[in-house]
Motif scaffolding. Structure first.
Motif, PDB file in Angstrom:
ATOM      1  N   CYS A 308     -13.182  16.032 -40.006  1.00 20.82           N
ATOM      2  CA  CYS A 308     -14.369  16.164 -39.155  1.00 20.82           C
ATOM      3  C   CYS A 308     -15.518  16.704 -40.000  1.00 20.82           C
ATOM      4  CB  CYS A 308     -14.071  17.024 -37.940  1.00 20.82           C
ATOM      5  SG  CYS A 308     -15.307  16.773 -36.637  1.00 20.82           S
ATOM      6  N   GLY A 309     -16.156  17.808 -39.585  1.00 19.45           N
ATOM      7  CA  GLY A 309     -17.306  18.306 -40.315  1.00 19.45           C
ATOM      8  C   GLY A 309     -16.938  18.808 -41.702  1.00 19.45           C
ATOM      9  N   MET A 310     -17.968  18.997 -42.527  1.00 20.55           N
ATOM     10  CA  MET A 310     -17.719  19.409 -43.906  1.00 20.55           C
ATOM     11  C   MET A 310     -18.932  20.172 -44.439  1.00 20.55           C
ATOM     12  SD  MET A 310     -18.140  15.579 -45.553  1.00 20.55           S
ATOM     13  CE  MET A 310     -17.497  15.997 -47.156  1.00 20.55           C
ATOM     14  N   THR A 311     -18.691  20.956 -45.480  1.00 19.67           N
ATOM     15  CA  THR A 311     -19.775  21.650 -46.148  1.00 19.67           C
ATOM     16  C   THR A 311     -19.465  21.746 -47.628  1.00 19.67           C
ATOM     17  OG1 THR A 311     -21.293  23.536 -45.954  1.00 19.67           O
ATOM     18  CG2 THR A 311     -18.947  24.044 -45.965  1.00 19.67           C
ATOM     19  N   LEU A 312     -20.502  21.885 -48.426  1.00 19.14           N
ATOM     20  CA  LEU A 312     -20.379  22.099 -49.860  1.00 19.14           C
ATOM     21  C   LEU A 312     -20.634  23.582 -50.134  1.00 19.14           C
ATOM     22  CD1 LEU A 312     -20.212  20.832 -52.777  1.00 19.14           C
ATOM     23  CD2 LEU A 312     -22.712  20.728 -52.683  1.00 19.14           C
ATOM     24  N   VAL A 313     -19.711  24.238 -50.825  1.00 16.87           N
ATOM     25  CA  VAL A 313     -19.868  25.664 -51.103  1.00 16.87           C
ATOM     26  C   VAL A 313     -20.841  25.838 -52.263  1.00 16.87           C
ATOM     27  CG1 VAL A 313     -18.717  27.818 -51.692  1.00 16.87           C
ATOM     28  CG2 VAL A 313     -17.531  26.123 -50.293  1.00 16.87           C
ATOM     29  N   THR A 314     -21.983  26.470 -51.992  1.00 15.71           N
ATOM     30  CA  THR A 314     -22.985  26.760 -53.018  1.00 15.71           C
ATOM     31  C   THR A 314     -23.167  28.258 -53.221  1.00 15.71           C
ATOM     32  OG1 THR A 314     -24.825  26.739 -51.433  1.00 15.71           O
ATOM     33  CG2 THR A 314     -24.210  24.636 -52.424  1.00 15.71           C
ATOM     34  N   SER A 315     -22.559  29.043 -52.373  1.00 11.25           N
ATOM     35  CA  SER A 315     -22.786  30.490 -52.336  1.00 11.25           C
ATOM     36  C   SER A 315     -22.049  31.217 -53.454  1.00 11.25           C
ATOM     37  CB  SER A 315     -22.319  31.043 -50.983  1.00 11.25           C
ATOM     38  OG  SER A 315     -22.371  32.450 -50.974  1.00 11.25           O
ATOM     39  N   GLN A 360     -16.063  21.871 -37.123  1.00 13.08           N
ATOM     40  CA  GLN A 360     -17.114  21.945 -38.128  1.00 13.08           C
ATOM     41  C   GLN A 360     -16.932  23.208 -38.949  1.00 13.08           C
ATOM     42  OE1 GLN A 360     -18.972  20.590 -40.056  1.00 13.08           O
ATOM     43  NE2 GLN A 360     -21.150  20.595 -39.548  1.00 13.08           N
ATOM     44  N   VAL A 361     -17.324  23.107 -40.202  1.00 11.41           N
ATOM     45  CA  VAL A 361     -17.367  24.246 -41.111  1.00 11.41           C
ATOM     46  C   VAL A 361     -18.713  24.177 -41.810  1.00 11.41           C
ATOM     47  CG1 VAL A 361     -16.104  22.926 -42.877  1.00 11.41           C
ATOM     48  CG2 VAL A 361     -16.224  25.401 -43.052  1.00 11.41           C
ATOM     49  N   ALA A 362     -19.393  25.316 -41.933  1.00 13.86           N
ATOM     50  CA  ALA A 362     -20.760  25.309 -42.450  1.00 13.86           C
ATOM     51  C   ALA A 362     -21.037  26.589 -43.231  1.00 13.86           C
ATOM     52  CB  ALA A 362     -21.765  25.168 -41.304  1.00 13.86           C
ATOM     53  N   GLU A 363     -21.962  26.471 -44.173  1.00 11.41           N
ATOM     54  CA  GLU A 363     -22.415  27.626 -44.946  1.00 11.41           C
ATOM     55  C   GLU A 363     -23.765  28.072 -44.401  1.00 11.41           C
ATOM     56  OE1 GLU A 363     -21.874  27.773 -49.398  1.00 11.41           O
ATOM     57  OE2 GLU A 363     -24.065  27.948 -49.333  1.00 11.41           O
ATOM     58  N   TYR A 368     -22.611  32.703 -46.117  1.00 14.46           N
ATOM     59  CA  TYR A 368     -21.274  32.912 -45.560  1.00 14.46           C
ATOM     60  C   TYR A 368     -20.743  31.626 -44.931  1.00 14.46           C
ATOM     61  CZ  TYR A 368     -21.754  37.930 -46.273  1.00 14.46           C
ATOM     62  OH  TYR A 368     -21.904  39.158 -46.849  1.00 14.46           O
ATOM     63  N   ILE A 369     -19.435  31.487 -44.940  1.00 17.22           N
ATOM     64  CA  ILE A 369     -18.773  30.316 -44.360  1.00 17.22           C
ATOM     65  C   ILE A 369     -18.376  30.615 -42.925  1.00 17.22           C
ATOM     66  CG2 ILE A 369     -16.820  28.732 -44.528  1.00 17.22           C
ATOM     67  CD1 ILE A 369     -18.831  28.461 -46.809  1.00 17.22           C
ATOM     68  N   TYR A 370     -18.738  29.707 -42.014  1.00 15.73           N
ATOM     69  CA  TYR A 370     -18.380  29.779 -40.601  1.00 15.73           C
ATOM     70  C   TYR A 370     -17.583  28.519 -40.232  1.00 15.73           C
ATOM     71  CZ  TYR A 370     -21.966  33.435 -39.874  1.00 15.73           C
ATOM     72  OH  TYR A 370     -22.719  34.581 -39.915  1.00 15.73           O
ATOM     73  N   GLU A 374     -12.024  23.502 -31.624  1.00 17.36           N
ATOM     74  CA  GLU A 374     -11.744  23.056 -30.259  1.00 17.36           C
ATOM     75  C   GLU A 374     -10.423  23.652 -29.811  1.00 17.36           C
ATOM     76  OE1 GLU A 374     -11.605  18.841 -30.216  1.00 17.36           O
ATOM     77  OE2 GLU A 374     -13.781  18.599 -30.326  1.00 17.36           O
ATOM     78  N   ALA A 375     -10.169  23.556 -28.527  1.00 17.22           N
ATOM     79  CA  ALA A 375      -8.913  23.997 -27.913  1.00 17.22           C
ATOM     80  C   ALA A 375      -8.754  25.509 -28.007  1.00 17.22           C
ATOM     81  CB  ALA A 375      -7.707  23.283 -28.511  1.00 17.22           C
ATOM     82  N   THR A 376      -8.700  26.064 -29.222  1.00 19.38           N
ATOM     83  CA  THR A 376      -8.646  27.506 -29.346  1.00 19.38           C
ATOM     84  C   THR A 376     -10.014  28.143 -29.119  1.00 19.38           C
ATOM     85  OG1 THR A 376      -8.805  27.196 -31.739  1.00 19.38           O
ATOM     86  CG2 THR A 376      -6.614  27.619 -30.817  1.00 19.38           C
ATOM     87  N   GLY A 377     -11.091  27.358 -29.212  1.00 17.41           N
ATOM     88  CA  GLY A 377     -12.423  27.815 -28.813  1.00 17.41           C
ATOM     89  C   GLY A 377     -13.025  28.901 -29.671  1.00 17.41           C
ATOM     90  N   LEU A 378     -12.686  28.927 -30.958  1.00 16.87           N
ATOM     91  CA  LEU A 378     -13.084  30.034 -31.816  1.00 16.87           C
ATOM     92  C   LEU A 378     -14.320  29.723 -32.658  1.00 16.87           C
ATOM     93  CD1 LEU A 378      -9.593  31.065 -33.257  1.00 16.87           C
ATOM     94  CD2 LEU A 378     -10.781  32.053 -31.292  1.00 16.87           C
ATOM     95  N   MET A 379     -15.077  30.772 -32.934  1.00 11.24           N
ATOM     96  CA  MET A 379     -16.013  30.788 -34.046  1.00 11.24           C
ATOM     97  C   MET A 379     -15.568  31.906 -34.975  1.00 11.24           C
ATOM     98  SD  MET A 379     -20.033  31.798 -34.310  1.00 11.24           S
ATOM     99  CE  MET A 379     -20.600  30.477 -33.254  1.00 11.24           C
ATOM    100  N   VAL A 380     -15.304  31.554 -36.234  1.00 14.10           N
ATOM    101  CA  VAL A 380     -14.858  32.553 -37.192  1.00 14.10           C
ATOM    102  C   VAL A 380     -15.776  32.561 -38.400  1.00 14.10           C
ATOM    103  CG1 VAL A 380     -12.438  32.381 -36.473  1.00 14.10           C
ATOM    104  CG2 VAL A 380     -13.263  30.987 -38.385  1.00 14.10           C
ATOM    105  N   LYS A 381     -15.776  33.711 -39.073  1.00 13.74           N
ATOM    106  CA  LYS A 381     -16.568  33.911 -40.286  1.00 13.74           C
ATOM    107  C   LYS A 381     -15.629  34.364 -41.397  1.00 13.74           C
ATOM    108  CE  LYS A 381     -20.720  36.526 -41.728  1.00 13.74           C
ATOM    109  NZ  LYS A 381     -21.729  37.509 -41.237  1.00 13.74           N
ATOM    110  N   LEU A 382     -15.759  33.767 -42.553  1.00  7.24           N
ATOM    111  CA  LEU A 382     -14.902  34.096 -43.685  1.00  7.24           C
ATOM    112  C   LEU A 382     -15.640  35.086 -44.576  1.00  7.24           C
ATOM    113  CD1 LEU A 382     -13.600  31.532 -42.533  1.00  7.24           C
ATOM    114  CD2 LEU A 382     -13.061  30.845 -44.866  1.00  7.24           C
TER     115      LEU A 382
END
Length: 386
Positions: A308-315, A360-363, A368-370, A374-382
């Motif tokens: 599904c979603g994607m991000t490039l780690v630049t941080s 989705q995963v985004a910087e 920071y990576i977030y 779905e289903a578990t309905g979470l927003m998490v931060k790494l």
């Protein structure tokens, strides 16, 4: 994965998180995750912080310059977060969406010059009176929390019945061109090979929806002028590498054959003529995986992870991940950390296994990576702690 690297087993979830389908009854709230895990022989230690646990079917996220975060829900809402907390507010005045199966309100992105012009872009399934729908790119501005100056820029037609394979992600390149993805709509895979329709393609337009004169098929009789690439089954991940001027894409295969592709002007990515997947009943889709004039993926997944979603780690906050691509996995319920050498796939590591269907995963702008599920309905931060 290169043989000289040893990846520690992730011990992120102490107990399994119950999974339920988005159409089923509401389950009790998911317990917040508060775990740490080590990666790449523990050079990087990550704390997983649960910020919110009541999302339904989230799809996209972006950040405003004032620090607020906007998260789309497929049913047609945009939730507002501030300082990593849900404010209880939503964007008002949004268009009605065709909320059927995979269709609805999808991605969200800011104009690269948002500070100057205030434009916010969304991809959504626009509903028509004959109960068909089409992936549409709209832009609007905010007046308080209300979407004003709404403009539908481009509709990827023809409109279609049902709710399968709508894409859709939005990115901008260094020149300000907008790219968006549109799936093949499911029941007619050869849409993706037909340049007279917009399905199964990556599209490129100007920021106002008009067509750039150097698009590859702009002078081809009968072709949809916004097409940038074709032969893309259901692309739900796009990311732009600003430093190297590259577009990366992930798309769903059928049963197997999810792909990681380097997206380049005018190229044909093969679906459904070539694929590493098969029909859901186990029968072959095609007997070939390669053909002259059709691109090979940089990597493919068999069995499918449901990319599904994607991000490039630049941080710099994740030094050993810098330059990696993080890919959300729906079916396999993890984030795939993909290592690259230039444009060559090197290997990958599974992060956050069993966290839920990662959409989705985004910087964030502050590095920071977030991730949202779905289903578990979470927003998490790494949070990197070493």
């Amino acid at each position: 994965m290169s043989s000289n690297k040893h990846y520690l087993t992730l011990a992120i979830l102490a107990g399994a998180i119950s999974l339920w389908t988005s159409c089923g009854p509401k389950e009790p709230a998911v317990e917040p995750i508060d775990e740490t895990f080590a990666t790449q022989t523990d050079k990087l230690l990550i704390k997983v912080d649960t910020l919110y646990s009541e999302l339904e079917n989230p799809w996209g996220m972006t950040w405003l310059p004032d620090g607020r975060m906007l998260v789309t829900e497929r049913k047609g809402e945009i939730l507002i977060f501030k300082d990593d907390k849900y404010t209880g507010e939503k964007i008002q005045g949004l268009p009605a969406v065709h909320h059927v199966n995979q269709a609805g309100l999808l991605d969200i992105a800011l104009h690269p010059k948002f500070a100057e012009n205030g434009w916010i872009y969304i991809a959504y399934a626009k509903h028509f009176e004959d109960s068909t729908a089409a992936t549409t790119i709209m832009r609007f501005k905010l007046e308080g929390n209300t979407a004003v100056n709404q403009q539908d820029l481009i509709t990827a037609g023809p409109s279609w019945k049902g709710g399968r394979h709508f894409g859709s992600r939005i990115i901008f390149d260094n020149d300000g061109f907008l790219y968006f993805s549109n799936g093949d709509k499911g029941n007619i895979p050869m849409n993706a090979q037909d340049l007279t329709n917009a399905h199964g393609k990556i599209h490129r337009v100007k920021d106002d929806g008009t067509i750039p004169s150097d698009n590859p098929f702009v002078d081809s009789v009968g072709a949809v002028a916004s097409i940038w690439t074709y032969g893309n089954r259901n692309p739900q991940g796009l990311v732009y590498d600003k430093v190297n001027n590259r577009i990366w894409e992930v798309e769903h295969g059928a049963m197997g054959g999810d792909e990681l592709n380097l997206i380049e002007k005018g190229k044909n990515y093969g679906w459904p003529v070539i694929t590493y997947g098969q029909n859901y009943n186990g029968t072959p889709i095609t007997d070939i995986t390669e053909k002259e004039g059709m691109e090979q993926p940089k990597h493919y997944w068999v069995p499918s992870i449901a990319t599904c979603g994607m991000t490039l780690v630049t941080s710099d906050k994740y030094p050993t991940w810098k330059g990696n691509i993080l890919v959300a996995a729906l079916a396999k319920q993890h984030i795939a950390r993909v290592e690259l050498n230039g444009t060559t796939y090197v290997g990958e590591e599974k992060l956050l296994q069993d966290i839920g269907r990662v959409r989705q995963v985004a910087e964030s702008p502050d590095g920071y990576i977030y991730a949202i599920t779905e289903a578990t309905g979470l927003m998490v931060k790494l949070l990197p702690i070493r």
